[in-house]
Design a protein around this motif. Structure first.
Motif, PDB file in Angstrom:
ATOM      1  N   PRO A 197      -3.741   2.945 -13.033  1.00 17.26           N
ATOM      2  CA  PRO A 197      -4.706   1.883 -12.707  1.00 17.26           C
ATOM      3  C   PRO A 197      -4.058   0.625 -12.129  1.00 17.26           C
ATOM      4  CG  PRO A 197      -5.265   2.884 -14.809  1.00 17.26           C
ATOM      5  CD  PRO A 197      -3.935   3.449 -14.413  1.00 17.26           C
ATOM      6  N   ILE A 198      -2.884   0.249 -12.652  1.00 16.79           N
ATOM      7  CA  ILE A 198      -2.205  -0.941 -12.137  1.00 16.79           C
ATOM      8  C   ILE A 198      -1.755  -0.713 -10.698  1.00 16.79           C
ATOM      9  CG2 ILE A 198      -0.114  -2.343 -12.370  1.00 16.79           C
ATOM     10  CD1 ILE A 198      -0.447  -2.261 -15.320  1.00 16.79           C
ATOM     11  N   LEU A 199      -1.253   0.487 -10.409  1.00 16.99           N
ATOM     12  CA  LEU A 199      -0.839   0.785  -9.040  1.00 16.99           C
ATOM     13  C   LEU A 199      -2.035   0.760  -8.089  1.00 16.99           C
ATOM     14  CD1 LEU A 199       1.782   3.669  -9.486  1.00 16.99           C
ATOM     15  CD2 LEU A 199       2.156   1.217  -9.249  1.00 16.99           C
ATOM     16  N   TRP A 200      -3.193   1.242  -8.554  1.00 19.89           N
ATOM     17  CA  TRP A 200      -4.392   1.199  -7.725  1.00 19.89           C
ATOM     18  C   TRP A 200      -4.813  -0.240  -7.444  1.00 19.89           C
ATOM     19  CZ3 TRP A 200      -5.768   4.753  -4.653  1.00 19.89           C
ATOM     20  CH2 TRP A 200      -5.647   6.108  -4.972  1.00 19.89           C
ATOM     21  N   VAL A 201      -4.665  -1.117  -8.436  1.00 20.97           N
ATOM     22  CA  VAL A 201      -4.990  -2.537  -8.217  1.00 20.97           C
ATOM     23  C   VAL A 201      -4.040  -3.140  -7.192  1.00 20.97           C
ATOM     24  CG1 VAL A 201      -5.086  -4.832  -9.267  1.00 20.97           C
ATOM     25  CG2 VAL A 201      -5.990  -2.861 -10.504  1.00 20.97           C
ATOM     26  N   PHE A 202      -2.741  -2.807  -7.293  1.00 17.44           N
ATOM     27  CA  PHE A 202      -1.760  -3.295  -6.317  1.00 17.44           C
ATOM     28  C   PHE A 202      -2.106  -2.800  -4.915  1.00 17.44           C
ATOM     29  CE2 PHE A 202       1.842  -3.693  -9.660  1.00 17.44           C
ATOM     30  CZ  PHE A 202       1.412  -4.970  -9.972  1.00 17.44           C
ATOM     31  N   ILE A 203      -2.531  -1.535  -4.809  1.00 17.93           N
ATOM     32  CA  ILE A 203      -2.914  -0.983  -3.510  1.00 17.93           C
ATOM     33  C   ILE A 203      -4.117  -1.740  -2.941  1.00 17.93           C
ATOM     34  CG2 ILE A 203      -3.922   1.050  -2.370  1.00 17.93           C
ATOM     35  CD1 ILE A 203      -2.181   2.781  -4.210  1.00 17.93           C
ATOM     36  N   ALA A 204      -5.090  -2.030  -3.812  1.00 13.81           N
ATOM     37  CA  ALA A 204      -6.282  -2.764  -3.375  1.00 13.81           C
ATOM     38  C   ALA A 204      -5.914  -4.173  -2.909  1.00 13.81           C
ATOM     39  CB  ALA A 204      -7.294  -2.834  -4.516  1.00 13.81           C
ATOM     40  N   VAL A 205      -5.032  -4.845  -3.668  1.00 12.07           N
ATOM     41  CA  VAL A 205      -4.582  -6.190  -3.283  1.00 12.07           C
ATOM     42  C   VAL A 205      -3.863  -6.137  -1.938  1.00 12.07           C
ATOM     43  CG1 VAL A 205      -2.998  -8.070  -3.848  1.00 12.07           C
ATOM     44  CG2 VAL A 205      -4.458  -7.093  -5.630  1.00 12.07           C
ATOM     45  N   GLY A 206      -2.982  -5.153  -1.775  1.00  9.50           N
ATOM     46  CA  GLY A 206      -2.252  -5.002  -0.509  1.00  9.50           C
ATOM     47  C   GLY A 206      -3.196  -4.785   0.658  1.00  9.50           C
ATOM     48  N   ILE A 234       0.836  -1.207   0.000  1.00  8.88           N
ATOM     49  CA  ILE A 234       0.000   0.000   0.000  1.00  8.88           C
ATOM     50  C   ILE A 234       0.870   1.257   0.000  1.00  8.88           C
ATOM     51  CG2 ILE A 234      -1.683   1.339   1.326  1.00  8.88           C
ATOM     52  CD1 ILE A 234      -2.718  -1.341   2.450  1.00  8.88           C
ATOM     53  N   VAL A 235       1.860   1.291   0.891  1.00  9.80           N
ATOM     54  CA  VAL A 235       2.693   2.494   1.056  1.00  9.80           C
ATOM     55  C   VAL A 235       3.536   2.767  -0.188  1.00  9.80           C
ATOM     56  CG1 VAL A 235       4.601   3.504   2.364  1.00  9.80           C
ATOM     57  CG2 VAL A 235       2.772   2.301   3.563  1.00  9.80           C
ATOM     58  N   ILE A 236       4.225   1.747  -0.703  1.00 16.12           N
ATOM     59  CA  ILE A 236       5.129   1.933  -1.836  1.00 16.12           C
ATOM     60  C   ILE A 236       4.372   2.339  -3.100  1.00 16.12           C
ATOM     61  CG2 ILE A 236       6.688   0.712  -3.417  1.00 16.12           C
ATOM     62  CD1 ILE A 236       7.740  -0.821  -1.005  1.00 16.12           C
ATOM     63  N   ASN A 237       3.241   1.702  -3.346  1.00 21.17           N
ATOM     64  CA  ASN A 237       2.452   2.052  -4.533  1.00 21.17           C
ATOM     65  C   ASN A 237       1.796   3.419  -4.395  1.00 21.17           C
ATOM     66  OD1 ASN A 237       2.184  -0.325  -6.636  1.00 21.17           O
ATOM     67  ND2 ASN A 237       2.257  -1.259  -4.611  1.00 21.17           N
ATOM     68  N   ALA A 238       1.390   3.775  -3.172  1.00 16.13           N
ATOM     69  CA  ALA A 238       0.798   5.090  -2.940  1.00 16.13           C
ATOM     70  C   ALA A 238       1.824   6.195  -3.168  1.00 16.13           C
ATOM     71  CB  ALA A 238       0.231   5.176  -1.525  1.00 16.13           C
ATOM     72  N   LEU A 239       3.079   5.949  -2.783  1.00 18.66           N
ATOM     73  CA  LEU A 239       4.140   6.932  -3.000  1.00 18.66           C
ATOM     74  C   LEU A 239       4.472   7.068  -4.487  1.00 18.66           C
ATOM     75  CD1 LEU A 239       6.570   6.073  -0.053  1.00 18.66           C
ATOM     76  CD2 LEU A 239       5.083   8.075  -0.254  1.00 18.66           C
ATOM     77  N   ALA A 240       4.385   5.958  -5.216  1.00 16.46           N
ATOM     78  CA  ALA A 240       4.745   5.981  -6.640  1.00 16.46           C
ATOM     79  C   ALA A 240       3.649   6.588  -7.501  1.00 16.46           C
ATOM     80  CB  ALA A 240       5.052   4.563  -7.122  1.00 16.46           C
ATOM     81  N   ILE A 241       2.408   6.539  -7.044  1.00 13.95           N
ATOM     82  CA  ILE A 241       1.279   6.895  -7.912  1.00 13.95           C
ATOM     83  C   ILE A 241       1.266   8.383  -8.262  1.00 13.95           C
ATOM     84  CG2 ILE A 241      -0.507   7.470  -6.189  1.00 13.95           C
ATOM     85  CD1 ILE A 241      -2.337   5.527  -7.812  1.00 13.95           C
ATOM     86  N   LYS A 242       1.783   9.243  -7.380  1.00 10.46           N
ATOM     87  CA  LYS A 242       1.734  10.682  -7.656  1.00 10.46           C
ATOM     88  C   LYS A 242       2.661  11.084  -8.800  1.00 10.46           C
ATOM     89  CE  LYS A 242       5.096  11.786  -3.992  1.00 10.46           C
ATOM     90  NZ  LYS A 242       6.163  12.282  -4.857  1.00 10.46           N
ATOM     91  N   ASP A 243       3.726  10.312  -9.037  1.00  7.02           N
ATOM     92  CA  ASP A 243       4.662  10.623 -10.123  1.00  7.02           C
ATOM     93  C   ASP A 243       4.441   9.768 -11.362  1.00  7.02           C
ATOM     94  OD1 ASP A 243       6.089  12.586  -8.664  1.00  7.02           O
ATOM     95  OD2 ASP A 243       7.201  11.027  -7.605  1.00  7.02           O
ATOM     96  N   MET A 244       3.509   8.822 -11.276  1.00  4.67           N
ATOM     97  CA  MET A 244       3.291   7.893 -12.383  1.00  4.67           C
ATOM     98  C   MET A 244       2.444   8.529 -13.475  1.00  4.67           C
ATOM     99  SD  MET A 244       3.916   5.026 -13.744  1.00  4.67           S
ATOM    100  CE  MET A 244       4.827   4.347 -12.361  1.00  4.67           C
ATOM    101  N   ALA A 245       2.737   8.163 -14.719  1.00  3.21           N
ATOM    102  CA  ALA A 245       1.932   8.612 -15.853  1.00  3.21           C
ATOM    103  C   ALA A 245       0.518   8.046 -15.737  1.00  3.21           C
ATOM    104  CB  ALA A 245       2.570   8.154 -17.164  1.00  3.21           C
ATOM    105  N   PRO A 246      -0.488   8.735 -16.294  1.00  2.00           N
ATOM    106  CA  PRO A 246      -1.887   8.297 -16.155  1.00  2.00           C
ATOM    107  C   PRO A 246      -2.147   6.853 -16.561  1.00  2.00           C
ATOM    108  CG  PRO A 246      -1.815  10.509 -17.039  1.00  2.00           C
ATOM    109  CD  PRO A 246      -0.386  10.025 -16.998  1.00  2.00           C
TER     110      PRO A 246
END
Length: 212
Positions: free
Chosen positions: A43-52, A27-39
């Motif tokens: 969605p993949i990072l959000w799925v990883f956050i949900a799985v976490g 959750i933490v690592i993907n949440a930190l990466a999502i603000k700099d990630m291209a649009p």
């Protein structure tokens, strides 16, 4: 309760604890990466956050089931882990097939470059952030008969490197953390599913023995 049952129960509790830790880390690592990630990568990072998040919450169910030696809760946890493992594998497969740092950077820059040629200084934000000029270098402006913007300069010196190379490196490094933590989480999910299944079978067998 036999020695083998106690051992399996301990392993289930251990991997449940690791699942909780890895779920939180995901959750933490993907949440930190999502603000700099291209649009297109978000969605993949959000799925990883949900799985976490589901792994983190479900780990408490697994611990409770193991402590109470509940067959129903143990099997529910095992099936949930299997479902989460399948989801993780599918998402990683989609990631490997469709999401790459080079592709993300190229798509984003091509869109900005088209806007730049139409009179909008869309390249400015990338050139300032990554200390670069054009897609492949300052020559892009010369070839397109465009004035080299101020964002291409550091004081009086123009940046020599193109933005594509810098952004490829940036996105590759940005994806590294989420990929590593999800791979580790998948290994823990496999172990949790395996030992929970063994515990469920063991508890069922003991229940049958005591029933006779």
């Amino acid at each position: 309760m036999g020695c083998s049952t106690i051992t399996v129960k301990f392993l289930v509790l251990l991997f449940n604890f690791l699942c909780a830790v890895l779920g939180l880390a995901t959750i933490v690592i993907n949440a930190l990466a999502i603000k700099d990630m291209a649009p297109d990568g978000r969605p993949i990072l959000w799925v990883f956050i949900a799985v976490g998040a589901v792994v983190f919450l479900t780990s408490f169910l697994g611990c409770f089931g193991a402590i109470k030696e509940s067959i129903c809760l143990t099997w529910t946890y095992a099936i949930t882990m299997l479902a989460l493992l399948i989801i993780s594998v599918v998402v990683l497969f989609v990631f490997r097939m469709h999401i790459e740092g080079a592709v993300t950077a190229e798509d984003e820059l091509n869109l900005a470059w088209e806007k730049q040629k139409n009179g909008t200084d869309a390249m400015s934000e990338y050139q300032k952030q990554f200390h670069c000029c054009g897609i492949n270098g300052v020559k892009d402006y010369t070839i397109a008969h465009l004035t080299v913007p101020e964002s291409c300069f550091d004081h009086d010196n123009a940046y020599t490197v193109g933005c594509l190379k810098e952004m490829e490196t940036f996105y590759d490094e940005l994806w590294e953390g989420p990929k590593i933590v999800v791979w580790i989480l998948m290994v823990i999910e496999i172990a949790s599913f395996t030992f929970s299944t063994i515990l469920g079978v063991t508890l069922r067998n003991e229940q049958r023995r005591y029933g006779y």
